[in-house]
Design an enzyme around this catalytic site. Structure first.
Site, PDB file in Angstrom:
ATOM      1  N   ASN A   9       0.975  -1.318  -0.059  1.00  0.00           N
ATOM      2  CA  ASN A   9      -0.073   0.191   0.090  1.00  0.00           C
ATOM      3  C   ASN A   9       0.856   1.046   0.067  1.00  0.00           C
ATOM      4  OD1 ASN A   9      -1.572   2.109   0.573  1.00  0.00           O
ATOM      5  ND2 ASN A   9      -2.377   1.434   2.503  1.00  0.00           N
ATOM      6  N   TRP A  10       1.060   1.900  -1.177  1.00  0.00           N
ATOM      7  CA  TRP A  10       2.062   2.943  -1.254  1.00  0.00           C
ATOM      8  C   TRP A  10       1.421   4.327  -0.706  1.00  0.00           C
ATOM      9  CZ3 TRP A  10       3.918   2.393  -7.000  1.00  0.00           C
ATOM     10  CH2 TRP A  10       4.872   1.090  -7.163  1.00  0.00           C
ATOM     11  N   LYS A  11       0.181   4.224  -0.210  1.00  0.00           N
ATOM     12  CA  LYS A  11      -0.470   5.331   0.238  1.00  0.00           C
ATOM     13  C   LYS A  11      -0.208   6.442  -0.714  1.00  0.00           C
ATOM     14  CE  LYS A  11      -0.042   3.153   4.956  1.00  0.00           C
ATOM     15  NZ  LYS A  11       0.099   3.373   6.199  1.00  0.00           N
ATOM     16  N   HIS A  95      -9.350   1.290   5.126  1.00  0.00           N
ATOM     17  CA  HIS A  95      -8.099   1.381   5.812  1.00  0.00           C
ATOM     18  C   HIS A  95      -8.326   2.353   6.921  1.00  0.00           C
ATOM     19  CE1 HIS A  95      -4.072   2.434   6.426  1.00  0.00           C
ATOM     20  NE2 HIS A  95      -3.611   1.465   6.017  1.00  0.00           N
ATOM     21  N   GLU A  97      -6.601   4.742   7.833  1.00  0.00           N
ATOM     22  CA  GLU A  97      -6.492   6.062   7.608  1.00  0.00           C
ATOM     23  C   GLU A  97      -7.696   6.721   7.048  1.00  0.00           C
ATOM     24  OE1 GLU A  97      -2.927   5.516   5.384  1.00  0.00           O
ATOM     25  OE2 GLU A  97      -2.029   4.834   7.564  1.00  0.00           O
ATOM     26  N   GLU A 167      -5.041  -4.612  10.542  1.00  0.00           N
ATOM     27  CA  GLU A 167      -4.083  -3.597  10.996  1.00  0.00           C
ATOM     28  C   GLU A 167      -4.138  -2.864  12.176  1.00  0.00           C
ATOM     29  OE1 GLU A 167      -2.288  -2.657   6.654  1.00  0.00           O
ATOM     30  OE2 GLU A 167      -3.876  -1.178   7.261  1.00  0.00           O
ATOM     31  N   GLY A 173       2.705   2.421  10.762  1.00  0.00           N
ATOM     32  CA  GLY A 173       3.691   3.721  10.447  1.00  0.00           C
ATOM     33  C   GLY A 173       4.318   3.949  11.715  1.00  0.00           C
ATOM     34  N   SER A 213       3.760  -1.714  10.273  1.00  0.00           N
ATOM     35  CA  SER A 213       5.241  -2.153  10.541  1.00  0.00           C
ATOM     36  C   SER A 213       5.787  -3.423  10.084  1.00  0.00           C
ATOM     37  CB  SER A 213       5.657  -1.800  12.076  1.00  0.00           C
ATOM     38  OG  SER A 213       5.267  -0.256  12.472  1.00  0.00           O
ATOM     39  N   GLY A 234       3.007  -0.989   4.133  1.00  0.00           N
ATOM     40  CA  GLY A 234       3.087   0.225   3.999  1.00  0.00           C
ATOM     41  C   GLY A 234       4.466   0.801   3.772  1.00  0.00           C
ATOM     42  N   GLY A 235       5.009   1.455   4.580  1.00  0.00           N
ATOM     43  CA  GLY A 235       6.440   2.244   4.495  1.00  0.00           C
ATOM     44  C   GLY A 235       7.400   1.162   3.695  1.00  0.00           C
TER      45      GLY A 235
HETATM   46  P1  13P Z   1       3.172   0.381   7.629  1.00  0.00           P
HETATM   47  O1  13P Z   1       3.756  -0.677   7.272  1.00  0.00           O
HETATM   48  O2  13P Z   1       3.924   1.820   7.083  1.00  0.00           O
HETATM   49  O3  13P Z   1       3.128   0.433   9.289  1.00  0.00           O
HETATM   50  O4  13P Z   1       1.670   0.819   7.075  1.00  0.00           O
HETATM   51  C1  13P Z   1       0.838  -0.410   7.191  1.00  0.00           C
HETATM   52  C2  13P Z   1      -0.352  -0.236   6.614  1.00  0.00           C
HETATM   53  O5  13P Z   1      -1.258   0.950   6.857  1.00  0.00           O
HETATM   54  C3  13P Z   1      -0.534  -0.490   5.353  1.00  0.00           C
HETATM   55  O6  13P Z   1      -1.952  -0.623   4.847  1.00  0.00           O
END
Ligand code: 13P
Length: 252
Positions: A9-11, A95, A97, A167, A173, A213, A234-235
């Site tokens: 997930n590149w956000k 998600h 967020e 999640e 994050g 994470s 994510g990251g």
């Molecule tokens: P991180 O891997 O950056 O913690 O993000 C997880 C995430 O929200 C994937 O959708």
């Protein structure tokens, strides 16, 4: 046997050139991987460019969000049919967020899940508790509520095509990853919720990803748990080597 599924997930990150370069690199490295499903979910404005970069590769395309209506006067929104048109196979829905920053409700997510399925997209439906909810012993209440609300009216056949992503919000994050035991406990409970609502065979077939994470260093321990079937990253999905390091830690 559930096939592991690792999705990035590149956000709201990268620009057009770096998105294409990352996608090309992943498509190349994915040639050396077998037995695991891979997907990347770039920002919607780069879906088309990324689709071209991964065409014919083992990496599938996913979107990060969509709107439930088919078309019309919904300024700024994107429909499921539009995502299919660009070659998307998956769409992330609910998600944390979107739930916590943008105020998305279970009801809104539920409409999107139905619209995605109707269009032939496979939803990756996210659930997860806040730290305060975990600390006050409400983890499964919250997740059960999100599951029931987001997946209201979903048939057993439809459920088998849906991916769930657990999640924990406090792990996203933050670098504070859930321990494999903490994650496995929730995944197992989620599978029991699926079994109660549907049946054993649906519960055994639904893939439940962990997200929060995930890194190459912790992936194998998390993905080695019996009910953790992959990761939503994510990251670490923004660097090809880190993402493929996580893929290497999967059961595939
Ligand atoms: P991180 O891997 O950056 O913690 O993000 C997880 C995430 O929200 C994937 O959708």
């Amino acid at each position: 046997m559930r096939r592991p599924f690792i999705a990035g997930n590149w956000k709201m990150n990268l620009d057009r050139a770096s998105a294409v370069a990352l996608a090309e690199e992943l498509a190349e490295q994915a040639k050396r991987v077998d037995g695991v499903d891979l997907a990347i979910c770039p920002p919607s404005v780069y879906l088309d460019a990324v689709a071209k970069a991964i065409a014919g590769s083992r990496v599938a395309l996913g979107a990060q969000n969509m709107y439930h209506e088919g078309n019309g006067a919904f300024t700024g929104e994107i429909s499921a049919a539009m995502l299919c048109d660009l070659g998307c196979k998956y769409v992330i829905l609910g998600h944390s967020e979107r739930r916590h920053v943008l105020g998305e409700t279970d009801e809104a997510i539920n409409k999107k899940v139905h619209a995605a399925l109707d269009a032939g997209l496979a939803p990756i439906v996210c659930v997860g508790e806040l730290l305060s909810e975990r600390e006050s012993g409400q983890t499964m209440d919250v997740i059960g509520r999100q599951f029931e609300g987001s997946l209201a009216g979903i048939s057993a056949e439809q459920m088998a095509t849906i991916v769930i992503a657990y999640e924990p919000v406090w792990a996203i994050g933050t670098g504070r990853v859930a321990t494999p035991q903490q994650a496995e406990e929730v995944h197992l409970d989620l599978r029991k919720v699926i079994q109660q609502r549907y049946n054993e065979s649906v519960a055994e077939s639904v893939r439940i990803q962990y997200g929060g994470s995930v890194k190459p260093e912790n992936a194998a321990d998390l993905l080695g748990q019996p009910d953790i079937d992959g990761a939503l990253v994510g990251g670490a999905s923004l660097k090809a080597d880190a993402f493929m390091g996580i893929v290497a830690g999967s059961k595939g």
